[in-house]
Design a protein around this motif. Structure first.
Motif: not given
Length: 409
Positions: A159-161, A163-169, A259-262
C-alpha cells in the motif's frame, strides 16, 4: 433453536479449514493495518495532526468490539464462512468510504473496517477447534493467526509504494479489490464448513441487543479459572501491540526522518517477524505442553525489546529494520497461542462464545491505550514516554498473573 445437523463440522478437513481461516485473517488484517500504513497521507489530506492515527486505530477497534459483543447470533445463523465473507465485504466498503477523504469519512471508515475484522476471532476459533488435531492445536491456531502480521506486512510492502506512485485513493481501491476477490474465493468451502449453523436464529435488533446476548460471552469466562488471568495477559499484550503498530509508521517518519516507503518497510519487517514467530512459538507451545507460560515469556521479552527499540537513537534504515523485526516477533506472535488456550479451556459448545468474550476484553487493549497514547503525545510533545508506559504495563501484568498461570498449567 437447534442447530442444523445435516452435517458435522468435526468431519471437515482441517487443511481446508486452516486455508480458509488463514486467508480471511490475512485479508482482514491487511484492511485493518492499511489505515496506520497510510495514516500520514490520510490524516494529512483531512487536515488532522499525525497523532490522530491513534484515534482512527481506536475507532477501528471499536468496530471490532461491536461485532464481538453483538455478533453471536449472526455467526450462529450464517455460519462461520458466510460471516467471514460478510466481514470482508464490510471492510471493503469501509476502504471505499475512506477514499472520500475528510474527518467524518475516515472515522466512519475506520469503524466499518473494524466491524469487518470482528468475525475473525470467533469464526476462526469455531472452525479450527472442531477440525484441528488436538496435539497440534497451538501450532494450527498460530498459523491461522500468522495471517494478522502477514496482512500487515503486505499492507506495508504494497500500500505504501502504491500510494506514493498513484496516490492514496489508488491504494484504497486496490485494497477493496483484494477483499472482494478473497470473499469469492472461499465460497466453495461453505458446503463443508457452514453445516453447523442455526438458520432460524433471530438476528433482529431485539435479539442482538438482548441482555442474554450481550452478557453471555463475558459470563463464559467463568467456565474455567484460568480464562480470567489469561485474558488479562492478552489485554496487556494487545496494549503494547496496538500502540506499537498503530504509531510505527508515523513515529518513524516524524522522529527518525524516514520516508513513507522506508517506514512502511520497517512496518513490514515488524509484521514479518510476527509471522515467523507465531509459527515457531506455536510449535514450541505444543511441545512444552504449557502454553500459558510461553505467553509469559513472550510478554517479558516483548516489553524489554520495545523499551530498547524506542530508547535507541536513530540508527539508519537497516539497523532499524532489523530491530523492528525482532520487536515484532515478540509483541505480534502471542495471539494464536492465546486463542488456542481459550479454546482448550472452554467447553466444546461454548468455544465461540468464550472466544468472543475474552477477545472483547482483549481488544480493549487495542481500543483505549492508543487513544491515551495519542493524547499523551499531544500533551507532552514526546513519543518516548507513551511507548515506555505501554511496555512497562506489560512487564507488571506478566509478573502479576505469573503465579496463577504457573499453578494452573
Amino acid at each position: 433453536m437447534p442447530p442444523d445437523n445435516s452435517g458435522s463440522l468435526a468431519g471437515a478437513s482441517w487443511k481446508v479449514a486452516l486455508s480458509v481461516t488463514l486467508l480471511m485473517q490475512t485479508v482482514a488484517a491487511f484492511l485493518n493495518q492499511g489505515v496506520p500504513v497510510l495514516a500520514p497521507l490520510l490524516t494529512g489530506s483531512a487536515g488532522l495532526p499525525p497523532e490522530a492515527a491513534g484515534h482512527l486505530s481506536a475507532l477501528g477497534t471499536l468496530g471490532v468490539l461491536v461485532f464481538l459483543i453483538l455478533g453471536g447470533p449472526i455467526l450462529a445463523r450464517l455460519g462461520p464462512v458466510r460471516t467471514l465473507q460478510a466481514g470482508a465485504l464490510i471492510g471493503a466498503a469501509g476502504m471505499a468510504l475512506a477514499s472520500l477523504g475528510g474527518t467524518i469519512a475516515l472515522a466512519a471508515a475506520s469503524v466499518m473496517i473494524g466491524l469487518g475484522y470482528g468475525p475473525t476471532p470467533p469464526a476462526g476459533s469455531r472452525i479450527l477447534a472442531a477440525t484441528a488435531p488436538p496435539r497440534h492445536r497451538s501450532l494450527i491456531f498460530s498459523i491461522k493467526q500468522a495471517g494478522a502480521p502477514l496482512g500487515g506486512m503486505i499492507a506495508g510492502l504494497v500500500l505504501a509504494p502504491v500510494a506514493v506512485a498513484w496516490g492514496w485513493p489508488g491504494a484504497l481501491a486496490l485494497a477493496v479489490g483484494i477483499a472482494v476477490v478473497s470473499a469469492l474465493v472461499i465460497q466453495p468451502s461453505r458446503a463443508s464448513l457452514d453445516v453447523e449453523r442455526e438458520p432460524d436464529r433471530p438476528v433482529g435488533m431485539r435479539a442482538l441487543f438482548s441482555r442474554r446476548n450481550i452478557v453471555g460471552p463475558f459470563a463464559a469466562l467463568r467456565l474455567h479459572p484460568l480464562l480470567t488471568p489469561l485474558t488479562a495477559l492478552a489485554c496487556s499484550l494487545a496494549t503494547v501491540q496496538g500502540c506499537f503498530f498503530a504509531f510505527a509508521v508515523t513515529w518513524l517518519t516524524e522522529t527518525h526522518g524516514m520516508t513513507l516507503v522506508e517506514a512502511g518497510m520497517v512496518f513490514a519487517a515488524m509484521q514479518a517477524g510476527g509471522v515467523l514467530a507465531r509459527v515457531v512459538l506455536g510449535w514450541a507451545a505444543d511441545r512444552t505442553g504449557n502454553a500459558a507460560m510461553n505467553l509469559i515469556g513472550q510478554g517479558l521479552g516483548g516489553a524489554a525489546v520495545v523499551a530498547v527499540f524506542v530508547l535507541l537513537p536513530p540508527l539508519g534504515f537497516l539497523p532499524t529494520l532489523a530491530i523492528g523485526g525482532l520487536a515484532g516477533s515478540l509483541v505480534a506472535s502471542w495471539n494464536g497461542i492465546y486463542q488456542a488456550e481459550v479454546a482448550r479451556l472452554s467447553p466444546p459448545g461454548r468455544i465461540a462464545e468464550a472466544t468472543a468474550g475474552s477477545s472483547t476484553l482483549c481488544f480493549l487493549g487495542y481500543l483505549i491505550p492508543p487513544a491515551i497514547f495519542a493524547t499523551l503525545v499531544t500533551l507532552t510533545g514526546s513519543w518516548l514516554l507513551p511507548q515506555l508506559l505501554a511496555a512497562g504495563q506489560l512487564l507488571v501484568v506478566a509478573l502479576l498473573v505469573l503465579p496463577r498461570l504457573r499453578r494452573g498449567g
